[in-house]
Design a protein around this motif. Structure first.
Motif, PDB file in Angstrom:
ATOM      1  N   UNK A 125       0.882  -1.209   0.051  1.00 42.85           N
ATOM      2  CA  UNK A 125      -0.099   0.162  -0.296  1.00 42.85           C
ATOM      3  C   UNK A 125       0.650   1.414  -0.114  1.00 42.85           C
ATOM      4  N   UNK A 126       2.155   1.437   0.380  1.00 42.58           N
ATOM      5  CA  UNK A 126       2.958   2.173   1.240  1.00 42.58           C
ATOM      6  C   UNK A 126       3.269   2.859  -0.305  1.00 42.58           C
ATOM      7  N   UNK A 127       3.955   1.500  -1.603  1.00 38.90           N
ATOM      8  CA  UNK A 127       4.457   1.618  -2.346  1.00 38.90           C
ATOM      9  C   UNK A 127       3.313   2.582  -3.429  1.00 38.90           C
ATOM     10  N   UNK A 128       1.917   1.883  -3.320  1.00 38.80           N
ATOM     11  CA  UNK A 128       1.013   1.801  -4.610  1.00 38.80           C
ATOM     12  C   UNK A 128       0.874   3.563  -4.194  1.00 38.80           C
ATOM     13  N   UNK A 129       0.917   4.120  -2.693  1.00 38.71           N
ATOM     14  CA  UNK A 129       0.923   5.400  -2.454  1.00 38.71           C
ATOM     15  C   UNK A 129       1.820   6.191  -2.908  1.00 38.71           C
ATOM     16  N   UNK A 130       3.048   5.848  -3.466  1.00 36.16           N
ATOM     17  CA  UNK A 130       4.404   6.354  -3.823  1.00 36.16           C
ATOM     18  C   UNK A 130       5.344   7.114  -2.579  1.00 36.16           C
ATOM     19  N   UNK A 131       5.506   6.362  -1.420  1.00 33.69           N
ATOM     20  CA  UNK A 131       6.264   6.584  -0.496  1.00 33.69           C
ATOM     21  C   UNK A 131       7.303   7.179  -1.163  1.00 33.69           C
TER      22      UNK A 131
ATOM     23  N   UNK D  89       6.869   7.716 -12.636  1.00 37.42           N
ATOM     24  CA  UNK D  89       6.350   7.379 -13.036  1.00 37.42           C
ATOM     25  C   UNK D  89       4.913   6.439 -12.181  1.00 37.42           C
ATOM     26  N   UNK D  90       4.915   6.269 -11.340  1.00 39.72           N
ATOM     27  CA  UNK D  90       4.238   5.666 -10.142  1.00 39.72           C
ATOM     28  C   UNK D  90       3.139   6.652  -9.976  1.00 39.72           C
ATOM     29  N   UNK D  91       3.466   7.703 -10.301  1.00 37.94           N
ATOM     30  CA  UNK D  91       2.974   8.768  -9.743  1.00 37.94           C
ATOM     31  C   UNK D  91       1.012   8.871 -10.139  1.00 37.94           C
ATOM     32  N   UNK D  92       0.888   8.007 -11.201  1.00 36.98           N
ATOM     33  CA  UNK D  92       0.375   8.439 -11.806  1.00 36.98           C
ATOM     34  C   UNK D  92      -0.814   7.227 -11.425  1.00 36.98           C
ATOM     35  N   UNK D  93      -0.684   6.535 -10.333  1.00 37.34           N
ATOM     36  CA  UNK D  93      -1.308   4.808 -10.352  1.00 37.34           C
ATOM     37  C   UNK D  93      -1.866   4.965  -9.478  1.00 37.34           C
ATOM     38  N   UNK D  94      -3.188   3.963  -9.494  1.00 28.76           N
ATOM     39  CA  UNK D  94      -3.389   4.077  -7.520  1.00 28.76           C
ATOM     40  C   UNK D  94      -3.733   2.898  -7.932  1.00 28.76           C
ATOM     41  N   UNK D  95      -4.504   1.923  -6.494  1.00 31.44           N
ATOM     42  CA  UNK D  95      -4.223   1.123  -6.381  1.00 31.44           C
ATOM     43  C   UNK D  95      -5.260   0.476  -5.445  1.00 31.44           C
ATOM     44  N   UNK D 116      -0.820  12.306  -0.428  1.00 29.54           N
ATOM     45  CA  UNK D 116      -0.421  13.446  -0.723  1.00 29.54           C
ATOM     46  C   UNK D 116       0.691  14.325   0.352  1.00 29.54           C
ATOM     47  N   UNK D 117       0.739  14.548   1.642  1.00 31.74           N
ATOM     48  CA  UNK D 117       1.002  15.387   2.296  1.00 31.74           C
ATOM     49  C   UNK D 117       2.653  14.435   1.899  1.00 31.74           C
ATOM     50  N   UNK D 118       2.977  13.682   2.400  1.00 28.91           N
ATOM     51  CA  UNK D 118       4.204  13.514   2.653  1.00 28.91           C
ATOM     52  C   UNK D 118       4.901  12.856   0.258  1.00 28.91           C
ATOM     53  N   UNK D 119       3.600  12.679   0.002  1.00 37.43           N
ATOM     54  CA  UNK D 119       4.322  12.345  -1.213  1.00 37.43           C
ATOM     55  C   UNK D 119       4.393  13.689  -2.230  1.00 37.43           C
ATOM     56  N   UNK D 120       3.398  13.687  -2.729  1.00 36.91           N
ATOM     57  CA  UNK D 120       3.110  15.581  -2.833  1.00 36.91           C
ATOM     58  C   UNK D 120       3.200  16.386  -2.539  1.00 36.91           C
ATOM     59  N   UNK D 121       3.618  17.034  -1.292  1.00 36.67           N
ATOM     60  CA  UNK D 121       3.941  17.806  -0.692  1.00 36.67           C
ATOM     61  C   UNK D 121       3.210  19.023  -0.641  1.00 36.67           C
ATOM     62  N   UNK D 168      -5.897  10.989  -6.602  1.00 38.23           N
ATOM     63  CA  UNK D 168      -6.108  11.759  -8.571  1.00 38.23           C
ATOM     64  C   UNK D 168      -5.135  10.760  -9.209  1.00 38.23           C
ATOM     65  N   UNK D 169      -4.525   9.264  -9.379  1.00 42.34           N
ATOM     66  CA  UNK D 169      -4.274   8.726 -10.331  1.00 42.34           C
ATOM     67  C   UNK D 169      -5.131   8.793 -11.554  1.00 42.34           C
ATOM     68  N   UNK D 170      -4.017   9.203 -12.859  1.00 36.83           N
ATOM     69  CA  UNK D 170      -4.602   8.744 -14.610  1.00 36.83           C
ATOM     70  C   UNK D 170      -5.149   7.347 -14.383  1.00 36.83           C
ATOM     71  N   UNK D 171      -4.945   6.369 -13.334  1.00 37.83           N
ATOM     72  CA  UNK D 171      -5.075   5.452 -13.736  1.00 37.83           C
ATOM     73  C   UNK D 171      -5.616   4.240 -12.553  1.00 37.83           C
TER      74      UNK D 171
END
Ligand SMILES: Nc1ncnc2c1ncn2[C@@H]1O[C@H](COP(=O)(O)OP(=O)(O)OP(=O)(O)O)[C@@H](O)[C@H]1O
Ligand SMILES: Nc1ncnc2c1ncn2[C@@H]1O[C@H](COP(=O)(O)OP(=O)(O)OP(=O)(O)O)[C@@H](O)[C@H]1O
Ligand SMILES: [Mg+2]
Ligand SMILES: [Mg+2]
Lengths: 232, 269, 219, 256, 256
Positions: A125-131, D89-95, D116-121, D168-171
């Motif tokens: 899940x942490x990977x999927x959220x791109x941490x 690239x992973x920024x575009x994808x959610x699961x 959103x806070x820690x990854x996208x700032x 807000x993933x694209x996919x």
């Protein structure tokens, strides 16, 4: 039998209690030492290189499966004799280092099982959220890995406390040593040894109960059925 | 081990064929080397028990401080460690007749940096620490010489006291003269020095008289032991064994007028 | 090399005592562990409380204290003849680790999935049959690794018997050291290796036991 | 025709000696909803896990938005992607996972806000607002301060969706998101997905065993069998009118 | 009319302060197949567990074959049943659990043989033959020496059924026996139950969420709601034509 004397029994209490701060002091210091050193083992164990992993595993196994008593003797008597790196340590310092290292191998394993008890799904899940890697550890894994280890760590604190009297053999003036020396001055050890037993019982039993309570509390905090297996 | 409470009777010992003795690995009184028990006190005890018809003498190594509790607990039948007779100890064990006499000795770091030649020197220099075997008479001698308790530390046996001085944990160690000399020789190290110019303390209990000791309940065994000991003293065996172990006839043989009773009642203490 | 050999030779004189105490005290501890572990599960409060007392008493104090206490006190206070120090060592280690093992036994029995009990009831097995055929076989599998671990603990514990003047490995090591201080590092290293070599088969057995216990248990 | 947002090009995947995906070719277009069906072990999960970078393909390429996901250019040579490249690239994808994988030590609001806070700032205030909106949308506006353990399975899964959506993933990838739920709770989760599918223009890949649902929501259905795409087409073509015997046999099992 | 084999007479059950069964009256006749449906927590499992003696009723009587299950006569007074009394009656009842509860340390053949040998004291040879027959009947004749861990969920559940059947109970209880299975494996298990239902003259009580299956197999359907039997009747009456709004609402959830 006239070997038991209540007079001596009561006389011995203050004498033996003079050693309590040493016993407790060694326990706390050695435990802190082990908490830190356990971390070192944990990170060493995570090095993916196979040979290093093998060596680290067996060094840990060696420390863990040989008697702490001999390890104390080694640190106290043998260490100073080793050329160049040899240092002379006081009984207190020897006990802290000896127990610290011995128990760090157990504590390292506790950390490891704490980390492993975090489900793989949490990493995913942490990977999927791109941490980032650091954030995964900091925000997701460690906050979950640490709490369930607390009871086990507490148990090891108590186990360690009960091992510390071994250091009376290298002259640590803890309660067992005080008891022996009271005994040799009064030529009878029974009352003194009984007192030492009582002190250990009185201190360790309630602490163990406390830890049990803590364990229940921690287990009900999140939806965890994660239990850190005791490794002894 | 002590197969019966507080030591066995002589008959029982004969029957079983061996006697168990407590010692504390202190040369030249009783020590183990190459798997064999040696030392003056041990040799004398062995000769005495042989005289009494017991062939084998088994050793039980103890920390010095645990010898008296050990014999009382029946863990062994006798203490054969050249233990000094003192009135206090005599309340807790039965001593045999004196077998030897000895004074105190001192070992310090090589070069004697604190220039110690007597217990008074230690008393007068608060920075000096001395390490002594737990339960040894030396502790009382140091105290009587004015050494404060803060300066005294303890170890369980003689090798440990030497290790402590050698590694700098203590400045000096004291024990009986014979012990210090023997241990110093066997340590075979340049780090230490045996103080030849040591002045014997002028306190009660010096010189000391060493004897075998028995549990308070075992009067019969002591009597038998004393009798056989006297025989061996009379035929010169005891003196021979003492000399073999490095004891000097002038300084280390107890006078004929000195008895355990005279020591315990203070006449010769 | 010569030194190592002669040190090993000297130490090996203590092997028999160390190993015989290990074997005897382990067997004793296993027995105590099973008996008191199962008694802890008894329906009778008195039995449970009494067993609990034994367990807490021995888990709450140190092995070294128990060893000394048995060594000095039993013969003096009660006039009981425990025989040789060997037996005292075995009893102390056995009682101490028996207390720990009883918790392993109890824990394993309790850890067998409730569904197993229910299935046994649904098949109309009697209480004894349920324990004998369903619960214990699974609980024993679960216990194996912990029994292995505690046996290694007991091996380490045997080093303590040198303190009650039993001639084990450490005893001979200490004697060697006392006449030869400068060789202390080598002597203690060889002692440690001795213990480690003794521990190795136990370590492998424990790992094997872990594999076994992973199979054949419902949870 | 628009360009696909994701392209699988002859993608293979082996675990040890076993090849579980044997050459997958697949284009996913923006806003397209794809359902993946097929027997257990056919490789459905593996397909989407590779896109989420949880598994690395053994061979072939996955192109996301024109960039090769698992390979990168380094001094003119294509080398294995490093973490930095993947994160980009992973920024575009959610699961959304079968077992939710919510963070148990955080409230459900915190679950939504932390990435959103820690990854996208992004700013905390903004993220909070958006997270609450999203949680309301999945019907959990009144639970934002609860911990996951206090929710039912269906509610947990809805939080998991909100958590993925605030990024807000694209996919978006869904792996059997209802199969760990009690039968009665399945409906509420499918309802939320249906709503998302109707109103958002994300691409979605749904691995599912709910045939009725696939029929209802998906633009395209893939039938995966033994590591290959055995059939693909519109939902009704595959689910209702397929002539492929493997597909028919598979579907027959769902009619008891 | 034949006599019922089991009678529930105003049976109540509380856990702590919570009353989960509020007066159940129910007759089960020999060879009758009863399906129990109802929302989660309504008390379905509890009803059959009391008959299996896994839970003791707080109030009321359960009569099995004319004997009071939970009470017995002692010197003319009715007292709580002891283990001996329970064992006697329990011989008529068998149960299959949601999570199979196979014995993991025994092969599947041993799983089937243990109880007949130890409980009924039957001859090993006979039991073996019967067990193998039964395992063949559930389609596992080739697996008799495997351990449960080597089987799929559906296979495990079939073993569990064989294990219960070799005991030849007069009444068999099934507690959501398919709900722990992957959707695809459900079919094979239902098939076996259907076969048993058709060919054996045991009474059967099936707690289930599979409405189509209940419709197909059951003579009678009970709808349980909040600890009471809210509706009962023939399968089609309850599942297809009920006018009770609670039943309708409940059933609607199964149509996504
Ligand atoms: N990490 C892994 N290691 C080894 N084999 C794996 C791994 N992950 C999956 N597999 C194998 O790959 C094959 C495909 O697995 P996958 O999970 O993609 O199937 P699936 O179609 O999602 O099945 P299901 O419907 O049961 O979830 C299976 O045979 C599985 O056993
Ligand atoms: N051992 C127990 N202790 C306390 N409460 C219990 C226990 N067993 C069941 N309950 C409660 O009794 C009620 C009925 O439980 P039961 O398991 O019979 O429901 P059910 O109809 O089988 O539900 P499901 O469909 O979820 O299996 C529930 O509210 C449950 O929480
Ligand atoms: Mg899958
Ligand atoms: Mg239920």
């Amino acid at each position: 039998m006239n070997y038991w004397s209540f007079e001596r029994f009561f006389e011995a209490w203050p004498y033996i209690l003079k050693g309590l701060h040493i016993t407790v002091g060694v326990t706390i210091s050695a435990f802190l030492f082990a908490l830190f050193f356990g971390l070192v083992w944990t990170f060493l164990r995570r090095i993916p290189e196979r040979h290093i992993n093998w060596i680290v595993t067996w060094v840990m196994e060696f420390i863990r499966s040989t008697p702490p008593l001999v390890q104390l003797f080694f640190i106290y008597y043998a260490w100073p004799e080793i050329p160049i790196v040899g240092v002379t340590l006081s009984p207190f310092a020897s006990a802290v280092v000896g127990f610290g290292i011995h128990f760090s191998t157990y504590i390292g394993e506790i950390y490891r099982s704490g980390i492993e008890s975090v489900e793989n799904g949490q990493w995913e899940a942490a990977t999927a959220l791109n941490f980032s890697l650091l954030d995964k550890w900091r925000l997701i894994i460690l906050p979950q890995a640490f709490p369930p280890t607390i009871p086990m760590l507490g148990n090891y604190f108590i186990i360690m406390f009960k091992e510390v009297p071994l250091a009376s053999t290298i002259g640590l003036t803890g309660i067992l040593h005080m008891a022996n020396s009271f005994g040799s001055e009064h030529f009878n050890l029974i009352e003194a040894l009984t007192i030492v037993g009582i002190i250990f019982l009185v201190l360790s039993y309630p602490s163990a109960r406390l830890i049990k309570k803590l364990e229940v509390k921690l287990n009900t905090r999140f939806d965890k059925n994660r239990v850190i297996e005791p490794i002894e | 081990g002590g197969d019966e409470e507080s030591g066995s009777s002589l008959d029982a010992l004969k029957e079983q064929g061996y006697v168990t003795v407590g010692f504390s690995n202190e040369a030249p009184y009783a020590y183990e080397e190459d798997g064999e028990l040696k030392g003056a006190a041990y040799d004398i005890a062995a000769a005495v028990f042989n005289e009494l018809g017991i062939e084998e003498v088994r050793g039980s190594l103890q920390d010095w401080g645990q010898l008296v509790p050990g014999v009382q607990a029946g863990q062994f039948d006798a203490i054969t460690a050249g233990m000094a007779i003192t009135p206090e100890r005599a309340e807790n064990v039965l001593f045999g007749e004196p077998e030897m006499t000895y004074g105190e000795g001192l070992v310090v770091e090589a070069g004697n940096p604190h220039d110690i030649t007597s217990f008074e020197d230690i008393a007068n220099n608060e920075d000096v620490t001395v390490i002594v075997m737990e339960g040894a008479t030396g502790i009382e001698f140091l105290r009587q010489s004015g050494v404060s308790d803060d300066q005294i530390t303890y170890a369980a046996n003689i090798p440990d006291t030497f290790a402590a001085v050698q590694s700098g944990r203590a400045d000096a160690t004291t024990g009986t003269e014979m012990t210090m000399r023997m241990a110093f020789e066997s340590a075979n190290t340049e780090d230490l020095e045996f103080v030849e110019s040591f002045e014997q303390p002028d306190v009660e209990g010096v010189p000391s008289y060493g004897a075998a000791a028995f549990s308070l309940e075992n009067e019969a065994l002591r009597e038998a032991y004393n009798e056989a000991l006297q025989t061996l003293k009379d035929n010169g065996t005891v003196q021979e064994l003492l000399e073999e172990n490095g004891f000097h006839p002038e300084s280390n043989f107890p006078g004929a007028d000195i008895t355990t009773e005279s020591i315990v009642n203070g006449d010769n203490y | 090399m010569q030194d190592i050999l002669s040190i090993s030779q000297e130490l090996s004189r203590g092997l028999f005592v160390t190993i015989s105490i290990l074997i005897a005290s382990s067997l004793f501890a296993y027995l105590m562990g099973f008996i008191s572990g199962l008694l802890r599960l008894s329906k009778h409060t008195v039995i449970r409380k009494f067993t609990g007392l034994y367990i807490e008493l021995f888990r709450g104090t140190s092995l070294i204290v128990q060893l000394f206490w048995l060594y000095y006190a039993i013969p003096m206070l009660f006039g009981i003849n425990l025989g040789s120090n060997w037996i005292i060592g075995v009893i102390a280690i056995g009682l101490n680790y028996g207390a720990y093992l009883s918790e392993v036994v109890r824990g394993s029995v309790e850890a067998v999935d409730d569904g197993q009990t229910e299935a046994a009831i649904a098949l109309n097995l009697s209480s004894f049959q349920k324990m004998r055929y369903i619960i214990l076989p699974q609980a024993v599998r679960m216990m194996l690794p912990e029994f292995g671990n505690y046996t290694i603990q007991m091996l380490k514990g045997t080093a303590l018997v040198s303190l009650i003047s039993l001639n084990d490995i450490l005893y001979y090591g200490n004697i060697l050291r006392s006449s030869n201080l400068s060789q202390a590092p080598l002597i203690y290293l060889v002692i440690l290796i001795f213990y480690f070599v003794l521990a190795l088969p136990l370590i492998f057995l424990t790992r094997k036991a872990e594999d076994i216990s992973k199979k054949g248990v419902a949870n | 025709m628009t360009k696909p947002i994701v392209e699988y090009k002859d993608v293979h995947k082996s675990f040890g000696d076993v090849e579980v995906l044997k050459g997958i070719d697949l284009d996913i277009f923006p806003a397209e909803k794809i359902a993946v069906i097929g027997p257990s072990g056919s490789g459905k999960t593996t397909i989407i896990r590779m896109l989420m970078t949880l598994e690395e393909p053994t061979d072939g390429d996955i192109i996301v938005d024109g960039k090769n996901l698992w390979k990168m250019d380094k001094h003119g040579k294509m080398v294995e992607a490093d973490e930095k490249h993947l994160r980009e690239i992973r920024g575009d994808i959610g699961m959304v996972f079968q077992h939710f994988n919510l963070f148990p030590h955080m409230t459900i609001l915190e679950n939504c806000m932390t990435a959103p806070i820690h990854v996208k700032g992004e700013k905390k205030k903004e993220v909070k607002k958006r997270s609450i909106d999203m949680l309301e949308r999945v019907g959990l506006g009144d639970k934002i301060n609860n911990y996951p353990s206090q929710l039912s399975g269906g509610q947990k899964q809805r939080v998991a969706m909100a958590r993925a959506l605030v990024m807000r993933p694209k996919i978006m990838l869904f792996d059997e998101v209802t199969s760990a739920l009690d039968p009665e709770l399945v409906g509420e989760v499918l309802e939320v997905i249906r709503d998302i599918a109707k109103n958002d223009d994300m691409a979605m890949v749904l691995v599912t065993h709910e045939m009725d649902f696939a029929l209802d929501v998906a633009d395209k259905v893939l039938f995966l069998d033994d590591g290959v795409i055995a059939e693909q087409g519109s939902a009704s073509d595959v689910i209702e009118h397929s002539e492929n015997p493997r597909v028919q046999e598979f579907l027959s099992r769902f009619r008891s």
